[in-house]
Design an enzyme around this catalytic site. Structure first.
Site, PDB file in Angstrom:
ATOM      1  NE  ARG A   1       1.325  15.131  -5.668  1.00 47.55           N
ATOM      2  CZ  ARG A   1       0.775  16.274  -6.076  1.00 47.55           C
ATOM      3  NH1 ARG A   1       1.360  17.424  -5.851  1.00 47.55           N
ATOM      4  NH2 ARG A   1      -0.364  16.260  -6.734  1.00 47.55           N
TER       5      ARG A   1
ATOM      6  CB  CYS B   1       0.230  20.850 -16.632  1.00 48.99           C
ATOM      7  SG  CYS B   1      -1.269  20.068 -17.205  1.00 48.99           S
TER       8      CYS B   1
ATOM      9  CG  HIS C   1      -3.736  25.927  -8.955  1.00 50.84           C
ATOM     10  ND1 HIS C   1      -4.203  24.941  -9.800  1.00 50.84           N
ATOM     11  CD2 HIS C   1      -2.754  25.354  -8.229  1.00 50.84           C
ATOM     12  CE1 HIS C   1      -3.526  23.825  -9.597  1.00 50.84           C
ATOM     13  NE2 HIS C   1      -2.644  24.038  -8.654  1.00 50.84           N
TER      14      HIS C   1
ATOM     15  CB  SER D   1      -3.106  19.072 -10.718  1.00 48.33           C
ATOM     16  OG  SER D   1      -3.909  19.932  -9.944  1.00 48.33           O
TER      17      SER D   1
ATOM     18  NE  ARG E   1      -5.541  18.352  -5.715  1.00 48.55           N
ATOM     19  CZ  ARG E   1      -6.339  18.397  -6.765  1.00 48.55           C
ATOM     20  NH1 ARG E   1      -7.658  18.423  -6.598  1.00 48.55           N
ATOM     21  NH2 ARG E   1      -5.855  18.451  -7.975  1.00 48.55           N
TER      22      ARG E   1
ATOM     23  CE1 TYR F   1      -0.125  10.251  -1.005  1.00 48.31           C
ATOM     24  CE2 TYR F   1      -1.001  12.051  -2.320  1.00 48.31           C
ATOM     25  CZ  TYR F   1      -0.031  11.090  -2.100  1.00 48.31           C
ATOM     26  OH  TYR F   1       1.034  10.966  -2.957  1.00 48.31           O
TER      27      TYR F   1
ATOM     28  CG  ASP G   1       0.422  24.368  -6.134  1.00 45.57           C
ATOM     29  OD1 ASP G   1       0.100  24.084  -7.308  1.00 45.57           O
ATOM     30  OD2 ASP G   1      -0.242  24.009  -5.147  1.00 45.57           O
TER      31      ASP G   1
ATOM     32  CE  LYS H   1      -3.147  22.073  -4.776  1.00 40.95           C
ATOM     33  NZ  LYS H   1      -2.640  22.953  -5.836  1.00 40.95           N
TER      34      LYS H   1
HETATM   35  C1  OXD Z   1      -2.337  19.913  -7.286  1.00 41.29           C
HETATM   36  C2  OXD Z   1      -1.166  20.035  -6.397  1.00 41.29           C
HETATM   37  O1  OXD Z   1      -2.982  18.866  -7.312  1.00 41.29           O
HETATM   38  O2  OXD Z   1      -0.497  21.076  -6.470  1.00 41.29           O
HETATM   39  O3  OXD Z   1      -2.623  20.890  -7.995  1.00 41.29           O
HETATM   40  O4  OXD Z   1      -0.923  19.129  -5.584  1.00 41.29           O
HETATM   41 MN    MN Z   2      -1.440  22.578  -7.604  1.00 43.23          MN
END
Ligand code: OXD
Ligand code: MN
Length: 600
Positions: free
Chosen positions: A379, A265, A241, A263, A72, A212, A288, A221
């Site tokens: 991913r 974690c 989130h 993100s 991102r 992407y 998520d 998102k």
């Molecule tokens: C993020 C994801 O970046 O879930 O938070 O992809």
């Molecule tokens: Mn996320």
């Protein structure tokens, strides 16, 4: 097969975008398995996909993106509200008129030589009035097949849009028009021109230049967080989130919890965790995103609006997340992982030793010592239904009642393993001061400390301080006994020897068990200036290789170190000016006083 729609707004918008972007063809996507197969074959023929070994990983594909299109791009993500103040100091603001004009220029002719796909989708169960429906117009077949995994996509979603008469328009182009005779590349994109723009007042999304993840799969998102957060503010609910889990105690008693973590974690790992504590069970509702509403029964109820996972591959292994590994056995798209000689995928953390003969995420032979074989933000894209730990009620349109909300981040020092807020207001304060060391999920420096309130820094579609006020307002609508308890966890604290103090992963169930018991009234707690920590013996640590000193260090609240954090928090709060809720400055002042008293 869908060919058009009886919905005038949709028909007109598709025609308008086609006139602007000038695709060779328009294809209306019905979401069928046949369509998915056909597009996957097309992606294989184009070199975007490589089929993985049917014997090793049936019905799965591998893709390698452009090296400049791997995450991102927060610096090019915009909130284009009418007033700059409404976007607030944490967002990149652009005037909506100017942005629209600029993007219109970029989109002009941007789909030449390509097909424009019309992708109707629903975030949330189709039968639920709480779901949001959208249509993504995209020139990327990779996006289409990914959207079919990640959302409820196709004919049924289009029918829902026709019935409702409205939808969120999501326009996407990779920004790589093909002139007559020009050969395509495997991953078309235009990194120099990337822009991901959100128009909160008109509820529109325009994304240009990237193929992407969160830049391109606009349901996730962009819609389910940035635009949904604005809708949630206006309608009195919460778009967050957060993961959602169902925790079952040995007694059979159940509690549902949500968790906000920045993100990469370990959110997906926690959402699928296999408890090491005997008799405990954790099941996934979502990994998520969660939408929460004050329901008629007075409870705060959560749904997961997604239909698939877009998870970070590195670090997913037999010790960290065995459920994910079995979920990825088949019908999965891998992007930017490494590949093995025998037609399978690999990433750091999958096995202790890399197999011989790897090719890296850019399809080059890989040698040990030459850096990671898989991109750190590589991913997997997979249907939620493939997760063996999914709770049966994950699609219940009524949602699940939330008892606890967890916040967390990646902090090597200061923050203890777990502490509980004194009340809802203190909990909102804890969410507002969340900070974490940065990861590879977004472009930019890795390992720097950044404030990431509620893990929403990149995802809040309006002024963050107004968002905090909204949290206070939602809490005020809950009876005290129905307010979820709020906790702050940190699995990443390190000892003086620089090693992680807590083993993490399955052992995190020990912390979940304490949280559970706090919710049922059984768990003992000790008051500290920052909140409540597990009382003597309340955290089950038997069988762990953890010395009493290490446990004390994990739970330590050092007033001096905490007082050292206060000026930065005060400075941070000041950046929100008049928008900062008064209650948050009061919470900060009260924390400082408690810490000073403790220090003596
Ligand atoms: C993020 C994801 O970046 O879930 O938070 O992809
Ligand atoms: Mn996320």
């Amino acid at each position: 097969m869908l060919t058009t729609t009886n919905q005038p707004a949709l028909r007109e918008w598709v025609a308008e975008v086609a006139a602007l972007t000038q695709p060779d063809r328009i294809e209306w996507c019905d979401g069928s398995a046949e369509e998915y197969e056909r597009l996957c074959r097309l992606l294989v023929a184009a070199g975007t996909f490589r089929s993985l070994s049917e014997a090793k990983r049936p019905h799965s594909y591998w893709a390698s993106s452009d090296p400049d299109d791997v995450a991102r791009v927060e610096s090019r993500t915009y909130i284009c509200s009418a007033s700059e103040e409404d976007a607030g100091p944490t967002n990149n603001w652009r005037d909506p008129g100017e942005m629209r004009a600029e993007l219109t220029r970029r989109f002009e002719g941007s789909m030449r030589g390509r097909t424009m796909y019309v992708v109707p989708f629903s975030m949330g169960p189709l039968s639920s009035p709480a779901s949001l429906v959208g249509v993504e117009l995209t020139d990327s077949p990779y996006v289409v097949v990914s959207m079919r995994i990640m959302t409820r996509m196709g004919e049924a979603a289009q029918r829902a849009i026709e019935e409702r008469g409205s939808f969120v328009p999501c326009l996407h182009s990779v920004g790589a028009p093909l002139e007559a005779g020009q050969e395509d590349v495997a991953w078309p994109c235009d990194p120099a021109q990337v822009a991901i723009a959100h128009f909160p007042e008109t509820r529109e999304i325009w994304s240009y230049g990237s193929g992407y993840g969160g830049n391109a799969l606009l349901g996730k998102k962009c819609l389910a967080l940035r635009i949904a957060s604005v809708i949630a503010r206006d309608e009195g609910w919460l778009a967050e989130h957060m993961l959602v889990i169902k925790v079952t105690a040995p007694s059979g008693e159940v509690r549902y919890m949500t968790g906000a973590f920045p993100s990469a974690c370990g959110k997906t790992n926690l959402a699928m965790v296999i408890p090491t504590l005997p008799g405990w069970k954790v099941e996934t509702i979502g990994d998520d995103i969660c939408w929460m509403r004050v329901a008629e029964d007075g409870k705060l109820r959560a749904i997961n609006p997604e239909f698939g996972f877009f998870g970070v591959a590195p670090g997913t292994g037999p010790d960290t997340n065995p459920n994910a590994l079995s979920m990825l056995d088949h019908d999965t798209i891998f992007t930017n992982t490494a590949r093995t000689e025998d037609g399978d995928v690999w990433w750091e953390g999958l096995t202790a030793e890399p197999p011989a003969g790897l090719v890296d995420w850019q399809d080059r032979p890989w040698q040990p010592g030459s850096g990671p074989a898989a991109h750190p933000n590589s991913r997997f894209t997979v249907r939620i239904s493939q997760d063996p730990a999914m709770a049966p009620e994950w699609e219940d349109p009524a949602g699940v009642p939330i008892s606890a909300i967890l916040f967390g981040g990646r902090r090597q020092s200061v923050i203890p393993l777990v502490h509980e807020a004194f009340d809802w207001e203190h909990g909102v304060f804890l969410g507002s001061i969340m900070s974490s060391e940065t990861t590879a999920a977004a472009t930019g420096a890795v390992g720097a400390l950044r404030r990431d309130p509620f893990a929403m820094l990149p995802f809040c579609g309006y002024n963050m301080a107004d968002y905090w006020s909204h949290w206070f307002d939602v809490g005020a609508r809950l009876a005290p006994e129905d307010r979820p308890r709020v906790f702050y966890v940190n699995w990443f604290r390190k000892g003086s020897d620089g090693r992680f103090l807590w083993p993490g992963f399955g052992e995190n169930s020990r912390v979940l068990a304490w949280i559970f018991e706090r919710c049922t009234g059984a768990g003992a707690a000790e008051e500290t200036p920052i909140g409540l920590v597990p009382g003597e013996g309340a955290l089950e640590v038997s069988g762990l290789d953890l010395s009493p000193e290490a446990l004390a260090e994990l739970l330590e609240v050092d007033p001096e170190a905490w007082l050292g954090e206060i000026p930065a928090i005060r400075e941070y709060f000041a950046t929100f000016g008049d928008h900062l809720p008064k209650r948050l400055s009061e919470e900060l002042g009260a924390l400082e006083q408690r810490l000073e008293k403790e220090r003596g």
